[in-house]
Design an enzyme around this catalytic site. Structure first.
Site, PDB file in Angstrom:
ATOM      1  N   CYS A  64       0.834  -1.197   0.000  1.00  0.00           N
ATOM      2  CA  CYS A  64       0.000   0.000   0.000  1.00  0.00           C
ATOM      3  C   CYS A  64       0.877   1.258   0.000  1.00  0.00           C
ATOM      4  O   CYS A  64       1.566   1.515  -0.981  1.00  0.00           O
ATOM      5  CB  CYS A  64      -0.981  -0.023   1.168  1.00  0.00           C
ATOM      6  SG  CYS A  64      -2.402   1.073   0.894  1.00  0.00           S
ATOM      7  N   HIS A  81      -3.637  -5.358   1.049  1.00  0.00           N
ATOM      8  CA  HIS A  81      -3.422  -5.780   2.430  1.00  0.00           C
ATOM      9  C   HIS A  81      -3.939  -7.210   2.589  1.00  0.00           C
ATOM     10  O   HIS A  81      -4.833  -7.644   1.856  1.00  0.00           O
ATOM     11  CB  HIS A  81      -4.190  -4.884   3.402  1.00  0.00           C
ATOM     12  CG  HIS A  81      -3.718  -3.472   3.454  1.00  0.00           C
ATOM     13  ND1 HIS A  81      -2.508  -3.110   3.989  1.00  0.00           N
ATOM     14  CD2 HIS A  81      -4.311  -2.318   3.046  1.00  0.00           C
ATOM     15  CE1 HIS A  81      -2.372  -1.792   3.918  1.00  0.00           C
ATOM     16  NE2 HIS A  81      -3.446  -1.290   3.340  1.00  0.00           N
TER      17      HIS A  81
END
Length: 506
Positions: free
Chosen positions: A342, A426
């Site tokens: 991310c 994630h």
């Protein structure tokens, strides 16, 4: 029992509210009770995306798993994601609605959300036998009581009894229990049914005289003394906590399957978010995971992870100031593994255009991946699935940055160049087959004779830990008394023990 409930408050932050709430949920569901967790307002950088695309705190997602129900936005209607010491992004019913300063939020906006919070709680009560609410911080934060929507404010609105959890490992737990209760207004005190001692070590008979004295002082009983439990790998809000197999800052607990261990260093960037991504690595026998903030700590690492962050540009500047950026560049040049997730993925790219999060405009990245990132006003919230390294992968996405991948080998939604990987996903390492395939690649690039365990199931380990929490409650708390509280509310006639908090609502 339809619509019963309980608020689990705490004497302090990190007293154990999240894990006690999860433990009560797991104990109840094992008794055949249809139960849901709830936290009206959560402040955390660890979040999760539900199947309907709503962002909620990871702690509530974990508690939903403990309750064996699907997590929804109803369980955490207000999520605050700090962007600095003084401001946070406000996520309402799973969607971001803007940035507010702490003064602006507590000065009026918070109270305006009470109606939404109560409506969500009532909807859960209508469809479940019981709702176990988690408080935030301490209910005795008297400066914030007037606009409270997560502690005594929600308890009073729902007429829920309150059990206060105290961490005895910190010391001073009796003063915490007494002081917390004494600072509350009479109407709030009337809902405080008693206490739970958490993280006790030693002979409980030595504690019992103090519990008797606490009852004499407050007229409230202690519903249990929960022992200190090592190795609970449970998602909490923001503290760096233990992994599923041991503390993330300590040595490996389970021996390796192959000849070598694998050392993973996680850069502890500012505003680090979803560091729970590395829990699945720490669950593997023979993998040592530690959080680092100095370049020399990367020297012996076989894999360096640059995790997610709520401040990508700030994290990039921090890496450069600390010398970690140069260390990452040297690693990449030497073909040593690096994984960006991310915000960490964005940092590894060529450049960032940010007029949303930091408003810094054009910022050069580390240039390790052929990726250009533009921050969009809309937040991407998704639950993607796909394949990588020949294995099925599931994950979730929470980001404003939009990546334009211009080369390299495809890797999930990102790319790979040599031994440098980057993705917005994630939770991908919780997919067991993919995690093992990825670790085999890392071990080969690092020159380690490390072999992933063929049978490690992250999901099964998580279930074991949730069952341990349920066991703690069942074995060390007065569950009959807790069940009566959930069904019937706080006992009548609880004494008022001190003047109420100045300015608290009557």
């Amino acid at each position: 029992m339809r619509g019963g409930g309980l608020l689990v408050a705490g004497t302090t932050s990190d007293a154990g509210k999240s894990v006690v709430t999860a433990g009560i949920c797991r104990w109840l569901v094992r008794q055949g009770v249809k139960v849901a967790p709830f936290k009206g307002q959560n402040m955390s950088l660890n979040s999760f995306v539900t199947r309907e695309g709503a962002e909620i705190g990871r702690a509530q997602a974990m508690q939903a798993q403990a309750a064996r129900v699907e997590p929804t936005a109803l369980m955490n209607p207000v999520l605050l994601k700090p962007g600095s010491d003084r401001s946070s992004q406000v996520v309402l019913m799973g969607k971001p609605v803007g940035e507010l300063s702490a003064r602006g939020y507590h000065g009026g906006r918070q109270q305006a959300l009470l109606g939404t919070v109560v409506e969500c709680l009532e909807e859960l009560r209508a469809t479940h036998d019981a709702v176990i609410c988690e408080g935030a911080g301490s209910p005795a934060e008297i400066n914030l009581r007037r606009n409270d929507i997560v502690n005594m404010g929600i308890a009073r609105a729902a007429r829920f009894p309150v059990v206060v959890v105290g961490d005895i490992d910190r010391g001073g737990v009796f003063a915490q229990f007494f002081g917390t209760t004494a600072l509350l207004a009479p109407e709030d005190q009337a809902l405080v049914a008693g206490y739970l001692v958490n993280k006790f070590r030693g002979d409980v008979t030595l504690l019992e005289p103090g519990l008797d004295m606490l009852y004499d002082l407050t007229g409230r009983r202690t519903f249990g003394v929960l022992p200190y439990a090592h190795g609970l790998g449970i998602d909490e809000e923001d503290g760096l906590r233990v992994s599923l197999r041991g503390a993330v800052r300590e040595s490996v607990v389970a021996p390796p399957v192959g000849e070598d261990v694998l050392r993973v260093a996680v850069c502890a960037v500012p505003l680090m978010s979803n560091f729970t991504d590395v829990d699945a690595l720490a669950a593997e026998p023979g993998v040592v995971v530690r959080f680092v903030d100095r370049p020399e700590e990367l020297v012996d690492a076989d894999l360096v992870v640059v995790p997610g962050t709520r401040g990508t540009v700030k994290a990039l500047a921090w890496l450069r100031e600390r010398g970690l950026a140069d260390a990452l560049l040297r690693r990449a040049a030497d073909g040593r593994p690096v994984l960006g997730i991310c915000g960490g993925f964005q940092v590894l790219g060529e450049h960032i255009e940010d007029d949303v999060e930091s408003r810094a405009g054009h910022v050069d990245g580390l240039g390790l991946l052929p990726v250009r990132v533009r921050f969009a006003p809309e937040k991407t919230l998704a639950r993607p699935a796909g394949e990588a390294l020949g294995e099925r992968v599931e994950g979730y996405e929470i980001h404003h940055g939009v990546a334009d991948v211009r080369g390299g080998e495809p890797f999930l939604d990102g790319c790979r160049v040599g031994a440098v990987w980057g993705t917005h996903w994630h939770g991908s390492l919780e997919s067991d087959g993919f995690r093992r395939a990825f670790l085999r690649e890392v071990a080969a690039a690092a020159g380690r004779r490390f072999v992933p365990a063929p049978d490690t199931s992250f999901g099964a380990l998580r279930e074991e830990q949730l069952d341990r929490l349920g066991d703690l409650v069942e074995e060390h708390a007065d569950t009959d008394a807790l069940l009566k509280l959930i069904e019937s509310g706080a006992p009548s006639g609880l004494p008022f023990i001190a003047p109420g908090a100045p300015g608290a609502p009557a």
